[in-house]
Design a protein around this motif. Sequence first.
Motif, PDB file in Angstrom:
ATOM      1  N   GLN A 117       0.836  -1.204   0.000  1.00 53.11           N
ATOM      2  CA  GLN A 117       0.000   0.000   0.000  1.00 53.11           C
ATOM      3  C   GLN A 117       0.873   1.257   0.000  1.00 53.11           C
ATOM      4  N   PHE A 118       1.909   1.259   0.840  1.00 50.85           N
ATOM      5  CA  PHE A 118       2.844   2.389   0.937  1.00 50.85           C
ATOM      6  C   PHE A 118       3.497   2.676  -0.411  1.00 50.85           C
ATOM      7  N   ARG A 119       3.789   1.646  -1.157  1.00 48.12           N
ATOM      8  CA  ARG A 119       4.466   1.803  -2.444  1.00 48.12           C
ATOM      9  C   ARG A 119       3.539   2.325  -3.543  1.00 48.12           C
ATOM     10  N   GLN A 120       2.259   2.381  -3.277  1.00 47.39           N
ATOM     11  CA  GLN A 120       1.308   2.931  -4.246  1.00 47.39           C
ATOM     12  C   GLN A 120       1.256   4.457  -4.193  1.00 47.39           C
ATOM     13  N   TRP A 121       1.675   5.040  -3.086  1.00 47.01           N
ATOM     14  CA  TRP A 121       1.612   6.480  -2.902  1.00 47.01           C
ATOM     15  C   TRP A 121       2.959   7.110  -3.233  1.00 47.01           C
ATOM     16  N   PRO A 122       2.949   8.325  -3.737  1.00 46.53           N
ATOM     17  CA  PRO A 122       4.231   9.013  -3.931  1.00 46.53           C
ATOM     18  C   PRO A 122       4.802   9.421  -2.572  1.00 46.53           C
ATOM     19  N   LEU A 123       6.123   9.425  -2.488  1.00 58.99           N
ATOM     20  CA  LEU A 123       6.769   9.867  -1.254  1.00 58.99           C
ATOM     21  C   LEU A 123       6.655  11.384  -1.141  1.00 58.99           C
ATOM     22  N   PRO A 124       6.325  11.885   0.020  1.00 60.20           N
ATOM     23  CA  PRO A 124       6.335  13.344   0.201  1.00 60.20           C
ATOM     24  C   PRO A 124       7.748  13.885  -0.031  1.00 60.20           C
ATOM     25  N   TYR A 125       7.831  15.058  -0.593  1.00 58.88           N
ATOM     26  CA  TYR A 125       9.116  15.641  -0.965  1.00 58.88           C
ATOM     27  C   TYR A 125      10.137  15.649   0.184  1.00 58.88           C
ATOM     28  N   PRO A 126       9.766  16.033   1.402  1.00 61.87           N
ATOM     29  CA  PRO A 126      10.773  16.066   2.471  1.00 61.87           C
ATOM     30  C   PRO A 126      11.382  14.690   2.786  1.00 61.87           C
ATOM     31  N   LEU A 127      10.679  13.630   2.460  1.00 60.66           N
ATOM     32  CA  LEU A 127      11.174  12.280   2.740  1.00 60.66           C
ATOM     33  C   LEU A 127      11.927  11.675   1.564  1.00 60.66           C
TER      34      LEU A 127
END
Length: 174
Positions: A117-127
Motif C-alpha cells: 500500500q505504501f508503495r502505491q503512494w508518492p513519497l512526500p518531498y521532504p522524505l
Amino acid sequence: MILDVARLLLFPALMAFAAASDLFTMTISNRVSLALAAGFLALAILSGMAPSDILSHLGAGATVLAVAFVCFAMGWVGGGDAKVAASAALWFGFGHLLNYLVYASLFGGALTLLLLQFRQWPLPYPLAGQAWLLRLHAKETGIPYGIALAIGALVVYPETEWIKAVDLTHFVIR
C-alpha cells in the motif's frame, strides 16, 4: 546476575538490530545470525541446559534453516532472513517454534500488505532524500522480512524458559 542480564538483553537486542538493519539496508549481516547462534550456545551451556535439550534446539534451528533455504531458493525470502529465522529457532526450540513461526508469518503478511500500500503512494518531498526510504518505497525491492521475524520473536520470547529462569530479585530496587 550476569546470566540473567544476558537472558534479558542478548536475544532481544540482536533481533531488534536485525530488524533495524533490514529496514535501513534491506540486508542482515551474517554476524547477527552468528552472534545469535553463539549466544544461544554460550547461554545454554552456562545455564546448565541438558545436552539432549541443546540437541533438540539445534534440531529446531536446522529444520528452520532447511525450510528457509528452500524459501530463499524460490525467491520468497532473503538469505539473511533465512539465517536469522534459523538462529531464532535455536533459542525457541521445538517447544515455542510453532508460535514463533505463526507470529512471524502474521506480522510478515501485515508488513507486506502495508508496504504494498505504501508503495502505491508518492513519497512526500521532504522524505524523498532518505536513501533507505527510497529503497523501501521502490516497487522492485523485496520486503524486509527481518522486521516481522524480530517482532514475532519478541512476542514469543517472554514465554520461553530463558525469561522464566530470570531471578527478578536481583533487579529489585530497595
